[in-house]
Design an enzyme around this catalytic site. Structure first.
Site, PDB file in Angstrom:
ATOM      1  NE  ARG A  27      -2.579   9.971   6.389  1.00 24.91           N
ATOM      2  CZ  ARG A  27      -3.176   9.207   5.491  1.00 24.91           C
ATOM      3  NH1 ARG A  27      -3.065   9.482   4.214  1.00 24.91           N
ATOM      4  NH2 ARG A  27      -3.898   8.167   5.861  1.00 24.91           N
ATOM      5  CG  HIS A  63     -38.944  23.998   4.953  1.00 19.54           C
ATOM      6  ND1 HIS A  63     -37.635  24.366   5.161  1.00 19.54           N
ATOM      7  CD2 HIS A  63     -39.689  25.083   5.265  1.00 19.54           C
ATOM      8  CE1 HIS A  63     -37.597  25.627   5.569  1.00 19.54           C
ATOM      9  NE2 HIS A  63     -38.825  26.083   5.647  1.00 19.54           N
ATOM     10  CE  LYS A 120     -35.472  18.721   2.720  1.00 15.35           C
ATOM     11  NZ  LYS A 120     -36.091  19.720   3.595  1.00 15.35           N
ATOM     12  CE1 TYR A 139     -31.819  21.414   4.655  1.00 19.51           C
ATOM     13  CE2 TYR A 139     -29.683  22.472   4.735  1.00 19.51           C
ATOM     14  CZ  TYR A 139     -31.024  22.447   5.066  1.00 19.51           C
ATOM     15  OH  TYR A 139     -31.557  23.452   5.810  1.00 19.51           O
ATOM     16  CG  ASP A 194     -39.472  28.580   7.711  1.00 14.95           C
ATOM     17  OD1 ASP A 194     -40.071  28.179   6.696  1.00 14.95           O
ATOM     18  OD2 ASP A 194     -38.253  28.417   7.889  1.00 14.95           O
TER      19      ASP A 194
END
Length: 181
Positions: free
Chosen positions: A23, A62, A72, A132, A168
């Site tokens: 499958r 970040h 995260k 995330y 950024d």
């Protein structure tokens, strides 16, 4: 799942143990019990998706300060990225050191990012898609960032930066002062 700690204490790569048959494939990508057994936070406040149209797109670096510091779990579900984390724990022996991990749709690897780590990545393919699981709600007043090209960090990005947000690109360079504050 296979948990492998990186050289930055508390940061792990997480590989799936795929079961395949006629499958297709099945694999667990998250289990509260297994994450907790490795001392990892299991709270999930948000799940995010980013799609990067062009290879070379850079997002990051970040992080959020306490009391909104984030964990995260990052995975690339289409294409490939170079995911980079920087240790910002002031008392850590690896303070300001980084680890880079290639995450691809084929290796199905994830990167667990602890609290007080900056996080960013560069899309290595057009159409790279990243998910995330985030352990804290996005809180703009606690958001901070590092410049992706800060010479003090010494991060080598594999491609020229083709796309980056104004925010950024404008994070300040590190000074001799502490990063967190």
């Amino acid at each position: 799942m296979i948990f492998t700690e990186t050289r930055l204490r508390g940061a792990f790569t997480v590989d799936v143990q795929a079961r395949e048959d006629h499958r297709g494939l099945f694999a667990r990508t998250f289990c509260q019990r297994e994450f907790a057994e490795h001392g990892l936070k299991v709270d999930v406040a948000q799940c995010n998706l980013s799609v990067n149209h062009v290879a070379g797109t850079l997002r990051g670096m970040h992080y959020q300060l306490a009391p909104a510091a984030e964990t995260k779990l990052v995975r690339c579900t289409r294409g490939s990225i170079l995911d980079v984390i920087v240790d910002l724990r002031p008392d850590s022996p690896t303070y300001l050191e980084h680890v880079a991990v290639e995450l691809t749709e084929h290796n199905r690897r994830a990167l667990y990012v602890p609290e007080l780590f900056a996080h960013g990545y560069q899309a290595l393919t057009d159409g790279a898609e990243v998910t995330y699981q985030v352990g804290e709600f996005y809180t703009p007043g606690y958001e901070r960032g590092l410049r992706f090209d800060d010479p003090r960090l010494g991060i080598t990005w594999p491609l020229p930066v083709t796309v980056i947000s104004d925010k950024d690109a404008a994070w300040p360079l590190l000074s001799a002062e502490a990063v967190l504050g």
